[in-house]
Write a protein that holds these residues in place. Structure first.
Motif, PDB file in Angstrom:
ATOM      1  N   ALA A  42       0.829  -1.212   0.000  1.00  0.00           N
ATOM      2  CA  ALA A  42       0.000   0.000   0.000  1.00  0.00           C
ATOM      3  C   ALA A  42       0.855   1.249   0.000  1.00  0.00           C
ATOM      4  N   MET A  43       0.314   2.296  -0.625  1.00  0.00           N
ATOM      5  CA  MET A  43       0.866   3.638  -0.505  1.00  0.00           C
ATOM      6  C   MET A  43      -0.031   4.399   0.456  1.00  0.00           C
ATOM      7  N   ILE A  44       0.583   5.117   1.383  1.00  0.00           N
ATOM      8  CA  ILE A  44      -0.185   5.962   2.290  1.00  0.00           C
ATOM      9  C   ILE A  44       0.217   7.409   2.078  1.00  0.00           C
ATOM     10  N   ILE A  45      -0.787   8.251   1.859  1.00  0.00           N
ATOM     11  CA  ILE A  45      -0.579   9.691   1.721  1.00  0.00           C
ATOM     12  C   ILE A  45      -1.130  10.333   2.982  1.00  0.00           C
ATOM     13  N   SER A  46      -0.240  10.871   3.797  1.00  0.00           N
ATOM     14  CA  SER A  46      -0.656  11.446   5.071  1.00  0.00           C
ATOM     15  C   SER A  46      -0.098  12.853   5.217  1.00  0.00           C
ATOM     16  N   ALA A  60       2.924  -1.314  11.435  1.00  0.00           N
ATOM     17  CA  ALA A  60       3.632  -1.731  10.229  1.00  0.00           C
ATOM     18  C   ALA A  60       5.129  -1.874  10.457  1.00  0.00           C
ATOM     19  N   ASP A  61       5.713  -2.851   9.767  1.00  0.00           N
ATOM     20  CA  ASP A  61       7.155  -3.035   9.762  1.00  0.00           C
ATOM     21  C   ASP A  61       7.768  -2.356   8.539  1.00  0.00           C
ATOM     22  N   GLN A  62       9.105  -2.297   8.522  1.00  0.00           N
ATOM     23  CA  GLN A  62       9.800  -1.762   7.365  1.00  0.00           C
ATOM     24  C   GLN A  62       9.411  -2.558   6.124  1.00  0.00           C
ATOM     25  N   GLY A  63       9.175  -1.859   5.034  1.00  0.00           N
ATOM     26  CA  GLY A  63       8.867  -2.519   3.778  1.00  0.00           C
ATOM     27  C   GLY A  63       7.389  -2.690   3.489  1.00  0.00           C
ATOM     28  N   GLU A  64       6.515  -2.404   4.464  1.00  0.00           N
ATOM     29  CA  GLU A  64       5.079  -2.616   4.259  1.00  0.00           C
ATOM     30  C   GLU A  64       4.399  -1.464   3.530  1.00  0.00           C
ATOM     31  N   PHE A  65       4.763  -0.228   3.863  1.00  0.00           N
ATOM     32  CA  PHE A  65       4.089   0.940   3.311  1.00  0.00           C
ATOM     33  C   PHE A  65       5.057   1.808   2.510  1.00  0.00           C
ATOM     34  N   PHE A  66       4.573   2.318   1.390  1.00  0.00           N
ATOM     35  CA  PHE A  66       5.258   3.380   0.667  1.00  0.00           C
ATOM     36  C   PHE A  66       4.562   4.661   1.115  1.00  0.00           C
ATOM     37  N   ILE A  67       5.266   5.509   1.864  1.00  0.00           N
ATOM     38  CA  ILE A  67       4.630   6.640   2.536  1.00  0.00           C
ATOM     39  C   ILE A  67       5.051   7.969   1.918  1.00  0.00           C
ATOM     40  N   HIS A  68       4.043   8.791   1.643  1.00  0.00           N
ATOM     41  CA  HIS A  68       4.299  10.155   1.184  1.00  0.00           C
ATOM     42  C   HIS A  68       3.555  11.106   2.103  1.00  0.00           C
ATOM     43  N   ARG A  69       4.249  12.138   2.570  1.00  0.00           N
ATOM     44  CA  ARG A  69       3.644  13.100   3.480  1.00  0.00           C
ATOM     45  C   ARG A  69       3.741  14.497   2.898  1.00  0.00           C
ATOM     46  N   ASN A  70       2.682  15.261   3.070  1.00  0.00           N
ATOM     47  CA  ASN A  70       2.701  16.666   2.672  1.00  0.00           C
ATOM     48  C   ASN A  70       1.725  17.448   3.542  1.00  0.00           C
ATOM     49  N   ALA A  89       4.679  12.747  -8.459  1.00  0.00           N
ATOM     50  CA  ALA A  89       5.761  11.804  -8.759  1.00  0.00           C
ATOM     51  C   ALA A  89       5.687  10.590  -7.844  1.00  0.00           C
ATOM     52  N   ALA A  90       5.379  10.819  -6.567  1.00  0.00           N
ATOM     53  CA  ALA A  90       5.275   9.709  -5.621  1.00  0.00           C
ATOM     54  C   ALA A  90       4.124   8.784  -5.991  1.00  0.00           C
ATOM     55  N   VAL A  91       2.979   9.371  -6.397  1.00  0.00           N
ATOM     56  CA  VAL A  91       1.831   8.563  -6.802  1.00  0.00           C
ATOM     57  C   VAL A  91       2.173   7.752  -8.047  1.00  0.00           C
ATOM     58  N   GLU A  92       2.827   8.385  -9.017  1.00  0.00           N
ATOM     59  CA  GLU A  92       3.201   7.691 -10.244  1.00  0.00           C
ATOM     60  C   GLU A  92       4.119   6.505  -9.945  1.00  0.00           C
ATOM     61  N   TYR A  93       5.113   6.727  -9.104  1.00  0.00           N
ATOM     62  CA  TYR A  93       6.058   5.663  -8.799  1.00  0.00           C
ATOM     63  C   TYR A  93       5.370   4.510  -8.069  1.00  0.00           C
ATOM     64  N   ALA A  94       4.507   4.855  -7.116  1.00  0.00           N
ATOM     65  CA  ALA A  94       3.824   3.816  -6.344  1.00  0.00           C
ATOM     66  C   ALA A  94       2.932   2.954  -7.220  1.00  0.00           C
ATOM     67  N   LYS A  99       3.580  -0.988  -8.179  1.00  0.00           N
ATOM     68  CA  LYS A  99       2.341  -1.755  -8.369  1.00  0.00           C
ATOM     69  C   LYS A  99       1.617  -2.011  -7.043  1.00  0.00           C
ATOM     70  N   VAL A 100       1.490  -0.962  -6.227  1.00  0.00           N
ATOM     71  CA  VAL A 100       0.782  -1.122  -4.962  1.00  0.00           C
ATOM     72  C   VAL A 100      -0.669  -1.503  -5.228  1.00  0.00           C
ATOM     73  N   ALA A 101      -1.257  -2.223  -4.296  1.00  0.00           N
ATOM     74  CA  ALA A 101      -2.651  -2.649  -4.442  1.00  0.00           C
ATOM     75  C   ALA A 101      -3.620  -1.639  -3.840  1.00  0.00           C
ATOM     76  N   HIS A 102      -3.106  -0.769  -2.964  1.00  0.00           N
ATOM     77  CA  HIS A 102      -3.969   0.201  -2.285  1.00  0.00           C
ATOM     78  C   HIS A 102      -3.277   1.555  -2.214  1.00  0.00           C
ATOM     79  N   VAL A 103      -4.056   2.611  -2.403  1.00  0.00           N
ATOM     80  CA  VAL A 103      -3.597   3.968  -2.092  1.00  0.00           C
ATOM     81  C   VAL A 103      -4.548   4.504  -1.022  1.00  0.00           C
TER      82      VAL A 103
END
Length: 216
Positions: A42-46, A60-70, A89-94, A99-103
Motif C-alpha cells: 500500500a501507498m499511504i498519503i498522510s 507496520a514493519d519496514q517494507g510494508e508501506f510506501f509513505i508520502h507526506r505533505n 511523482a510519488a503517486v506515479e512511482y507507487a 504496483k501497490v494494491a492500495h492507495v
C-alpha cells in the motif's frame, strides 16, 4: 555546503540504540530488504504533522508501506506541465513501478494546514493569499471541498468538516491521473479515505456510497 552541521547528540544516541537492538536483532530481514528491493502492498498519503504516525497506527514493519507526506495530505489534480510535482511523482512511482494494491489517504484532527486554508478563505490569514506563499498556493487544492460546505458550516465546525473534505478532494484528484483510473477500473488498485482523531485514537473510513465517514 558549509551550513550543514553534525546531528544533535540525542539523535545520535537514539540511532546507536536502534542499531544495537532493533537492527541487530533483525539484521537478516534488513539485508533481505536491501537486496530484494521494496514490495509494499500500500501507498499511504498522510499529513506532515508530527502527531500522525501511520506505521504505529497500523503496526507496520519496514517494507510494508510506501509513505508520502505533505501539508494536509493533499493530492493535486493531474497536470503534466513540466513543473516539479513531488506528490504526483510519488503517486506515479507507487502505482506504475511498485504496483501497490492500495492507495490510502489519511486526514486527521486539528490539522494546521486545513485551519490555515479556512483562515485564508475567510480573510483571517492574508499572508497566505500572497503568490509567494508556498503553503497558501498548496492549500488552494482544497478549494473544491470548501466550496461544497462553506454555506452549511462556519467557524470550527467548518474546519472540522474541511479535514474530511481534504481526504475527499485527494481521492477525486487521484482519479484524474490516467494510470490511477486505469488501475482502479481494472481492479488492480483500490483507493481508500481515512480520518484519524489524534486525541481519541479514533479512525474513520470514507463510505463513498453514503458520502459519509464511518468508524473503522
Amino acid at each position: 555546503m558549509e551550513h550543514a552541521r553534525p546531528l544533535p547528540k540525542y539523535l545520535v544516541q537514539r540511532y546507536q540504540g536502534w542499531k544495537a537492538t532493533s537492527f541487530s536483532e533483525n539484521k537478516a530481514w534488513y539485508r533481505r530488504l536491501a537486496s530484494e528491493g521494496q514490495h509494499p502492498r500500500a501507498m499511504i498519503i498522510s499529513c506532515c504533522d508530527s502527531r500522525v504516525h501511520v506505521t504505529s497506527i497500523f503496526g507496520a514493519d519496514q517494507g510494508e508501506f510506501f509513505i508520502h507526506r505533505n501539508i494536509a495530505n493533499l493530492v493535486p489534480a493531474y497536470q503534466p506541465d513540466g513543473n516539479q510535482h513531488g506528490t504526483s511523482a510519488a503517486v506515479e512511482y507507487a502505482v506504475t513501478a511498485l504496483k501497490v494494491a492500495h492507495v490510502i489517504v489519511i486526514g486527521h484532527s486539528s490539522c494546521g494546514g486545513v485551519r490555515g486554508y479556512y483562515d485564508m478563505a475567510t480573510g483571517a490569514a492574508p499572508e497566505l493569499t500572497e503568490k509567494s506563499s508556498f503553503v497558501g498556493r498548496w492549500m488552494d487544492i482544497l478549494e473544491p471541498g470548501y466550496q461544497r460546505i462553506k454555506d452549511a458550516y462556519s467557524g470550527q465546525d467548518c474546519v472540522d468538516h474541511l479535514e474530511k473534505e481534504a481526504v475527499k478532494v485527494s481521492l477525486d484528484n487521484l482519479m484524474t491521473f490516467p494510470f490511477v483510473s486505469e488501475a482502479v477500473n481494472s481492479e488492480e488498485l483500490s483507493l481508500h479515505g481515512l480520518w484519524h482523531d489524534i486525541g481519541e485514537g479514533g479512525l474513520m473510513y470514507y463510505d463513498a456510497g453514503a458520502d459519509t465517514f464511518q468508524p473503522v
